[in-house]
Every structure is written in structure tokens, then in C-alpha cells.
Design an enzyme around this catalytic site. Structure first.
Site, PDB file in Angstrom:
ATOM      1  N   HIS A 284      36.128  -7.440  16.037  1.00  0.00           N
ATOM      2  CA  HIS A 284      35.398  -6.382  15.333  1.00  0.00           C
ATOM      3  C   HIS A 284      33.924  -6.566  15.658  1.00  0.00           C
ATOM      4  O   HIS A 284      33.378  -7.667  15.529  1.00  0.00           O
ATOM      5  CB  HIS A 284      35.618  -6.463  13.827  1.00  0.00           C
ATOM      6  CG  HIS A 284      35.253  -5.207  13.095  1.00  0.00           C
ATOM      7  ND1 HIS A 284      33.954  -4.742  13.012  1.00  0.00           N
ATOM      8  CD2 HIS A 284      36.018  -4.299  12.426  1.00  0.00           C
ATOM      9  CE1 HIS A 284      33.930  -3.621  12.327  1.00  0.00           C
ATOM     10  NE2 HIS A 284      35.168  -3.322  11.961  1.00  0.00           N
ATOM     11  N   ASP A 325      43.308  -5.286  10.420  1.00  0.00           N
ATOM     12  CA  ASP A 325      44.529  -4.616  10.865  1.00  0.00           C
ATOM     13  C   ASP A 325      45.642  -5.631  11.153  1.00  0.00           C
ATOM     14  O   ASP A 325      46.812  -5.371  10.858  1.00  0.00           O
ATOM     15  CB  ASP A 325      44.244  -3.765  12.102  1.00  0.00           C
ATOM     16  CG  ASP A 325      43.224  -2.678  11.815  1.00  0.00           C
ATOM     17  OD1 ASP A 325      43.450  -1.905  10.871  1.00  0.00           O
ATOM     18  OD2 ASP A 325      42.202  -2.620  12.506  1.00  0.00           O
TER      19      ASP A 325
END
Length: 381
Positions: A284, A325
Site C-alpha cells: 500500500h 485486503d
């Protein structure tokens, strides 16, 4: 781990005087700590200095600032709802990962909405498990959006009341049983999950409640800036969330782990990378040292062998770590939830943040209408 620079290195990279460096530190734009080798000296966070140097190099032209704000760039909208500071997600000054250990989604809404009273997402309509999921969520919100009152000129308390009803309908569409209890408990009952599983669902929802100015939140704010009904703002967020590069990443991570179990983790990772496909569930840009939301959720989940092998293979191949996720995929497998549970949890949790941002946008009384930089053919007129 973060890289730390000496004062001389920091001054050299920024090309500023010492007093300017200290001003950046005092305003919280550069992290500082005592030098571990010599506590009388200080060290400065390299990531912060690199970001500042990049902004200075770009200059301050309106076009440069505007273009840099679109994708992971300069902050574009002022908000007091949430932010990311040195790798930590913060809800109105409180660390989100720490909050997730104890509070409910309703309490998170009270915090993010700055509510004076408790918040409830009750629903009188029983959910139909056979019809719950993404399609039902879109249908319910679309109906409410079509019937809703414009948001302009209305008090925030009334807008939050509209939102609570819409989120209750959304929860029912996503599988929560009817009732007035905590939404994570009703969702757990709808999925036939016990108390321990309900606690994991609660934590996931809190961690997903907001994430600064992500794509779906920006869409919700754009809708709110036009005066659209609150349910329409939530629908704008839901539509944007449905893309595979946003709320669909959790389901894609489940597909990746299935490939890894069938082909072997190293082979599966190599194939995804070989086809220039980003690895869902890993890395990320806002969390170069790892996603704290994933760490908080995974701390209470027994990661199965397939996911563990995939995690290790990705780390070896790319150096990237699991993000939220991946954690949602692990939760789904651990509790044997529906395959689209990552999207359902994302949509329900993030609806809290969409609401907070929509109301903040409405009360700012500003229309979001950026300009485009035209690069097409030029007329001779």
C-alpha cells in the site's frame, strides 16, 4: 523500517537553513527522534524529507499542484475526519487500530460523525440470505437515493438521521438479520458465525470505517457537493468501491490464494507478476512499512497454510507485506464466509466514512468541480 537522517543529511536533501528544518518539525511535517548513538543529536525521518523535497522540486504552479493531487499526491481537500500519520490510520485524533480492539461500528460512527447521542443501524426488514449481497445493496441504496431529499440547507443531525436509516437498509442487504442490536452481531447471525467470529467482524468493520480521501470517499464527496441526497452519496461511494482496484481487491486476493494452492505459491506469484498484474492483498503506497489495519485484524486470525505460503512467497519476490485486503481474505477463509464477504464488509464499514465526508462536504458549501488539462486537437478558429 524507516530510514533516519542526520541533521546535515536532512539539510542537504532539502537545501534549507536549520531554522527552516526545525519549523517543519514543529509543524509535524517531518518526524524527529533522538540519535540512538548520541542522544544529544537528532535524526529526521527520510520519507518525510523526500516528500517535502519532491513538492519543492515540482514548484508551486497551479497546474503542477492540481495534477499532483489526483493520484497519491498533495492533499486536495481539508478534513477533520481521518488521516494517515507516519504509517498509522487516525480517526479524529485516535489511532484506529487501537480503537478497533474494543469499540463497535456504531461507536465508530459516533466518533467520526461527532454525534451527541448514540447511533443505531437497526432494520425492521428481515434479510433474505438468498438475495443478499452486492446486487441487493445497489438496489436498496438506489431506491433510497431516488426517494431521498436533497442535502443542501439541512442540519447535519437530519443528514445523519437519513444516513443511519440508509446504512441500516444497506446492512440488511448485505446479510445482517433484522433488529436493533449491534450490526456486527446481526451480520454474524446472518452468516451463522459464533461469538469469536462476531468479534472479528466487529474489528474489521471498525478498521474499514474510513481511510482519508480514497476513491470511493472522493466520489461520495463529489455527490454531496452537488447537494445530492445522503443515500445518493452512499450509492456514489458504493459504485466506486465495486471496482477491482478498490473494494474488489479482497475477492481478487482469494483468487490469488486459490491459484497459489493449485500451482504452488512461487509459481502463482510469478505468473501474476509475469502478466504485469498487481498482487491483490499486498502493499500500500500509504503504508510502506506495512498496513496497520492488516496487522490489527490478523493478530486475532489463525492464517491457514495456503495464505501463509502465499504471504511468504510474495514477501520473498517483492518485499511487500499484507494489506487489509489480504486480512479480509484470511477472515473470510477462517470463518467460512461467503466469497464476496470482503466486499460486503468493506461496503458496510466504509459507509460510515462516506457519510462523515458527505456531511462535512455539504456543510462546507463548496462544489467540487476541477478543471481538465486539454491535450486534444486545437481548432484553427
Amino acid at each position: 523500517m524507516s530510514e533516519w537522517l542526520t541533521r546535515e543529511e536532512a539539510l542537504g536533501r532539502l537545501k534549507v537553513r536549520p531554522q527552516t528544518l526545525y519549523a517543519y518539525v514543529s509543524r509535524g511535517r517531518i518526524g524527529m527522534r533522538p540519535d540512538q548513538a548520541d542522544p544529544r543529536r537528532s535524526q529526521y525521518r527520510a520519507d518525510d524529507i523526500t516528500a517535502l523535497a519532491t513538492r519543492r522540486a515540482r514548484g508551486r504552479s497551479p497546474q503542477a499542484i492540481a495534477e499532483s493531487a489526483i493520484a497519491w499526491g498533495e492533499p486536495a481537500i481539508a478534513t477533520s475526519i481521518s488521516t494517515i500519520v507516519h504509517g498509522r490510520l487516525v480517526y479524529r485524533g485516535e489511532d484506529a487500530a487501537t480503537l478497533s480492539a474494543a469499540i463497535t461500528l456504531e461507536q465508530t460512527a459516533s466518533l467520526l460523525w461527532a454525534a451527541d447521542a448514540g447511533v443505531s443501524f437497526g432494520s425492521k426488514e428481515p434479510s433474505d440470505g438468498s438475495k443478499s449481497g452486492r446486487a441487493a445493496a445497489f438496489t436498496n441504496l438506489a431506491r433510497l437515493a431516488a426517494e431521498g431529499r436533497p442535502s443542501l440547507g439541512r442540519l447535519p443531525a437530519m443528514l445523519y438521521q437519513d444516513a443511519a436509516g440508509a446504512i441500516g437498509a444497506l446492512a440488511a442487504a448485505l446479510g445482517a438479520v433484522a433488529g436493533s442490536g449491534a450490526v456486527h452481531e446481526r451480520l454474524a447471525r446472518g452468516w451463522s458465525v459464533g461469538g469469536a467470529g462476531a468479534a472479528l467482524i466487529r474489528r474489521a468493520l471498525v478498521l474499514l470505517a474510513d481511510h482519508e480521501l480514497n476513491a470511493s470517499t472522493f466520489a461520495a464527496r463529489v455527490a454531496a457537493s452537488t447537494g445530492a441526497p445522503v443515500a445518493a452519496c452512499l450509492l456514489a461511494g458504493l459504485v466506486t468501491l465495486s471496482g477491482p482496484r478498490h473494494g474488489g481487491a479482497g475477492e481478487a486476493a482469494l483468487n490469488l490464494v486459490e491459484d497459489a494452492e493449485r500451482l504452488g505459491a512461487d509459481v502463482a506469484v510469478g505468473r501474476w507478476l509475469g502478466h504485469d498484474r498487481p498482487l491483490p492483498g499486498f502493499g500500500h503506497q500509504l503504508y510502506p512499512e506495512g498496513d496497520p489495519r492488516a496487522d490489527a485484524l490478523l493478530a486475532d486470525i489463525e492464517v491457514d497454510g495456503g495464505l501463509a505460503h502465499l504471504r511468504d512467497a510474495v514477501l520473498a519476490a517483492t518485499g511487500t507485506r499484507p494489506n487489509i485486503d489480504f486480512a479480509l481474505a484470511a477472515l473470510t477463509r477462517n470463518l467460512r464466509l461467503p466469497s464476496d464477504a470482503p466486499f460486503r464488509l468493506f461496503a458496510l464499514g466504509r459507509s460510515i466514512g462516506w457519510t462523515a465526508h458527505a456531511v462535512e462536504q455539504v456543510t462546507s458549501n463548496g462544489l467540487i468541480r476541477p478543471r481538465a488539462r486539454y491535450d486534444g486537437p486545437v481548432s484553427r478558429l
